[in-house]
Design a protein around this motif. Sequence first.
Motif, PDB file in Angstrom:
ATOM      1  N   LEU A 138       3.376   9.001   8.403  1.00  0.00           N
ATOM      2  CA  LEU A 138       3.492   8.237   7.152  1.00  0.00           C
ATOM      3  C   LEU A 138       2.858   6.858   7.286  1.00  0.00           C
ATOM      4  O   LEU A 138       2.229   6.373   6.339  1.00  0.00           O
ATOM      5  N   THR A 139       3.006   6.226   8.436  1.00  0.00           N
ATOM      6  CA  THR A 139       2.377   4.922   8.654  1.00  0.00           C
ATOM      7  C   THR A 139       0.861   5.058   8.656  1.00  0.00           C
ATOM      8  O   THR A 139       0.156   4.220   8.094  1.00  0.00           O
ATOM      9  N   THR A 140       0.362   6.110   9.264  1.00  0.00           N
ATOM     10  CA  THR A 140      -1.082   6.365   9.262  1.00  0.00           C
ATOM     11  C   THR A 140      -1.579   6.604   7.837  1.00  0.00           C
ATOM     12  O   THR A 140      -2.601   6.042   7.429  1.00  0.00           O
ATOM     13  N   LEU A 141      -0.850   7.406   7.070  1.00  0.00           N
ATOM     14  CA  LEU A 141      -1.198   7.663   5.671  1.00  0.00           C
ATOM     15  C   LEU A 141      -1.181   6.363   4.875  1.00  0.00           C
ATOM     16  O   LEU A 141      -2.120   6.049   4.140  1.00  0.00           O
ATOM     17  N   ALA A 142      -0.115   5.592   5.026  1.00  0.00           N
ATOM     18  CA  ALA A 142       0.010   4.322   4.310  1.00  0.00           C
ATOM     19  C   ALA A 142      -1.127   3.380   4.666  1.00  0.00           C
ATOM     20  O   ALA A 142      -1.715   2.728   3.787  1.00  0.00           O
ATOM     21  N   SER A 143      -1.466   3.326   5.932  1.00  0.00           N
ATOM     22  CA  SER A 143      -2.541   2.440   6.386  1.00  0.00           C
ATOM     23  C   SER A 143      -3.876   2.844   5.778  1.00  0.00           C
ATOM     24  O   SER A 143      -4.652   1.988   5.347  1.00  0.00           O
ATOM     25  N   GLY A 144      -4.154   4.128   5.731  1.00  0.00           N
ATOM     26  CA  GLY A 144      -5.398   4.603   5.116  1.00  0.00           C
ATOM     27  C   GLY A 144      -5.477   4.247   3.644  1.00  0.00           C
ATOM     28  O   GLY A 144      -6.526   3.830   3.138  1.00  0.00           O
ATOM     29  N   LEU A 145      -4.353   4.401   2.937  1.00  0.00           N
ATOM     30  CA  LEU A 145      -4.323   4.050   1.513  1.00  0.00           C
ATOM     31  C   LEU A 145      -4.570   2.555   1.309  1.00  0.00           C
ATOM     32  O   LEU A 145      -5.370   2.157   0.447  1.00  0.00           O
ATOM     33  N   ILE A 146      -3.898   1.742   2.098  1.00  0.00           N
ATOM     34  CA  ILE A 146      -4.061   0.289   1.964  1.00  0.00           C
ATOM     35  C   ILE A 146      -5.484  -0.133   2.306  1.00  0.00           C
ATOM     36  O   ILE A 146      -6.105  -0.914   1.571  1.00  0.00           O
ATOM     37  N   LEU A 147      -6.013   0.393   3.409  1.00  0.00           N
ATOM     38  CA  LEU A 147      -7.377   0.023   3.811  1.00  0.00           C
ATOM     39  C   LEU A 147      -8.410   0.444   2.764  1.00  0.00           C
ATOM     40  O   LEU A 147      -9.319  -0.326   2.436  1.00  0.00           O
ATOM     41  N   GLY A 148      -8.277   1.654   2.236  1.00  0.00           N
ATOM     42  CA  GLY A 148      -9.232   2.127   1.230  1.00  0.00           C
ATOM     43  C   GLY A 148      -9.156   1.324  -0.051  1.00  0.00           C
ATOM     44  O   GLY A 148     -10.185   0.946  -0.635  1.00  0.00           O
ATOM     45  N   GLY A 149      -7.932   1.039  -0.496  1.00  0.00           N
ATOM     46  CA  GLY A 149      -7.765   0.244  -1.707  1.00  0.00           C
ATOM     47  C   GLY A 149      -8.264  -1.179  -1.533  1.00  0.00           C
ATOM     48  O   GLY A 149      -8.956  -1.725  -2.389  1.00  0.00           O
ATOM     49  N   ALA A 150      -7.915  -1.779  -0.399  1.00  0.00           N
ATOM     50  CA  ALA A 150      -8.371  -3.144  -0.124  1.00  0.00           C
ATOM     51  C   ALA A 150      -9.894  -3.206  -0.045  1.00  0.00           C
ATOM     52  O   ALA A 150     -10.516  -4.132  -0.574  1.00  0.00           O
ATOM     53  N   ALA A 151     -10.491  -2.202   0.578  1.00  0.00           N
ATOM     54  CA  ALA A 151     -11.957  -2.169   0.684  1.00  0.00           C
ATOM     55  C   ALA A 151     -12.604  -2.023  -0.693  1.00  0.00           C
ATOM     56  O   ALA A 151     -13.619  -2.659  -0.976  1.00  0.00           O
ATOM     57  N   GLY A 152     -12.009  -1.201  -1.556  1.00  0.00           N
ATOM     58  CA  GLY A 152     -12.562  -1.020  -2.903  1.00  0.00           C
ATOM     59  C   GLY A 152     -12.545  -2.301  -3.711  1.00  0.00           C
ATOM     60  O   GLY A 152     -13.554  -2.688  -4.313  1.00  0.00           O
ATOM     61  N   PRO A 187      -8.003   9.391  11.297  1.00  0.00           N
ATOM     62  CA  PRO A 187      -7.496   9.912  10.017  1.00  0.00           C
ATOM     63  C   PRO A 187      -7.273   8.806   8.981  1.00  0.00           C
ATOM     64  O   PRO A 187      -7.546   8.993   7.798  1.00  0.00           O
ATOM     65  N   ALA A 188      -6.787   7.649   9.428  1.00  0.00           N
ATOM     66  CA  ALA A 188      -6.580   6.534   8.500  1.00  0.00           C
ATOM     67  C   ALA A 188      -7.912   6.076   7.925  1.00  0.00           C
ATOM     68  O   ALA A 188      -8.024   5.813   6.717  1.00  0.00           O
ATOM     69  N   LEU A 189      -8.935   5.997   8.766  1.00  0.00           N
ATOM     70  CA  LEU A 189     -10.254   5.575   8.285  1.00  0.00           C
ATOM     71  C   LEU A 189     -10.884   6.620   7.363  1.00  0.00           C
ATOM     72  O   LEU A 189     -11.559   6.258   6.385  1.00  0.00           O
ATOM     73  N   LEU A 190     -10.673   7.892   7.655  1.00  0.00           N
ATOM     74  CA  LEU A 190     -11.198   8.939   6.768  1.00  0.00           C
ATOM     75  C   LEU A 190     -10.525   8.871   5.391  1.00  0.00           C
ATOM     76  O   LEU A 190     -11.206   8.960   4.358  1.00  0.00           O
ATOM     77  N   LEU A 191      -9.225   8.704   5.360  1.00  0.00           N
ATOM     78  CA  LEU A 191      -8.521   8.558   4.092  1.00  0.00           C
ATOM     79  C   LEU A 191      -8.996   7.300   3.367  1.00  0.00           C
ATOM     80  O   LEU A 191      -9.235   7.325   2.152  1.00  0.00           O
ATOM     81  N   ALA A 192      -9.154   6.212   4.105  1.00  0.00           N
ATOM     82  CA  ALA A 192      -9.643   4.970   3.502  1.00  0.00           C
ATOM     83  C   ALA A 192     -11.024   5.181   2.876  1.00  0.00           C
ATOM     84  O   ALA A 192     -11.290   4.697   1.768  1.00  0.00           O
ATOM     85  N   ALA A 193     -11.884   5.927   3.557  1.00  0.00           N
ATOM     86  CA  ALA A 193     -13.228   6.194   3.026  1.00  0.00           C
ATOM     87  C   ALA A 193     -13.155   7.018   1.742  1.00  0.00           C
ATOM     88  O   ALA A 193     -13.882   6.747   0.776  1.00  0.00           O
ATOM     89  N   VAL A 194     -12.285   8.012   1.698  1.00  0.00           N
ATOM     90  CA  VAL A 194     -12.125   8.832   0.485  1.00  0.00           C
ATOM     91  C   VAL A 194     -11.627   7.974  -0.676  1.00  0.00           C
ATOM     92  O   VAL A 194     -12.163   8.038  -1.783  1.00  0.00           O
ATOM     93  N   VAL A 195     -10.604   7.154  -0.420  1.00  0.00           N
ATOM     94  CA  VAL A 195     -10.071   6.272  -1.461  1.00  0.00           C
ATOM     95  C   VAL A 195     -11.166   5.323  -1.947  1.00  0.00           C
ATOM     96  O   VAL A 195     -11.353   5.134  -3.153  1.00  0.00           O
ATOM     97  N   PHE A 196     -11.907   4.737  -1.020  1.00  0.00           N
ATOM     98  CA  PHE A 196     -12.973   3.799  -1.365  1.00  0.00           C
ATOM     99  C   PHE A 196     -14.035   4.457  -2.244  1.00  0.00           C
ATOM    100  O   PHE A 196     -14.415   3.909  -3.275  1.00  0.00           O
ATOM    101  N   VAL A 197     -14.507   5.619  -1.841  1.00  0.00           N
ATOM    102  CA  VAL A 197     -15.565   6.304  -2.594  1.00  0.00           C
ATOM    103  C   VAL A 197     -15.073   6.693  -3.988  1.00  0.00           C
ATOM    104  O   VAL A 197     -15.775   6.481  -4.988  1.00  0.00           O
TER     105      VAL A 197
END
Length: 166
Positions: free
Chosen positions: A104-118, A23-33
């Motif tokens: 919440l930690t999973t959500l936060a991690s996905g947001l950070i990973l997606g933003g950092a990747a972008g 789920p964290a990686l999926l959120l990160a991918a959405v944020v990145f795209v």
Amino acid sequence: MQDPSHTPSKRRHRASSSRVVLPALLLAAVVFVLDQAIKLLVEQTMSLNESIVLVPDLLSLTYIQNDGGAFGILGGSQTILLAGSLVAVVVVFWMLVSGPPSRLTTLASGLILGGAAGNLADRLSSGYVTDYVHFDFWYIFNLADVAIVSGVLLLLFTSFAPRRRA
């Protein structure tokens, strides 16, 4: 003799890790795209340093190329910024797989990973980050920055919030 990597507890840990990481990686991918799509739209439709007022004396869409980090700090220090991004990504992944994190930690991690990747993709491809959101009282930033800051704030909240007992 049984392979220790195939014990029931090891299989459960791998299964629970994938339930958290996915789920964290999926959120990160959405944020990145989304981040990359908005940046591309800004770059293709606006001139560098062009500003479009959205709400007078409050909010503008302003296209800049930021070669620094947050708030323009460390401008021109790409090696430090790239190393910092890498460390942040490693720490967030470690948090995800080191134990059962909260939602919440999973959500936060996905947001950070997606933003950092972008922002990392921008730095690697062009040496700068495209920023475009400009509140008149603040620095110019982008969606990736919003995701990173939101994720960090969520992590802070979860670390200070009292733990519920099972």
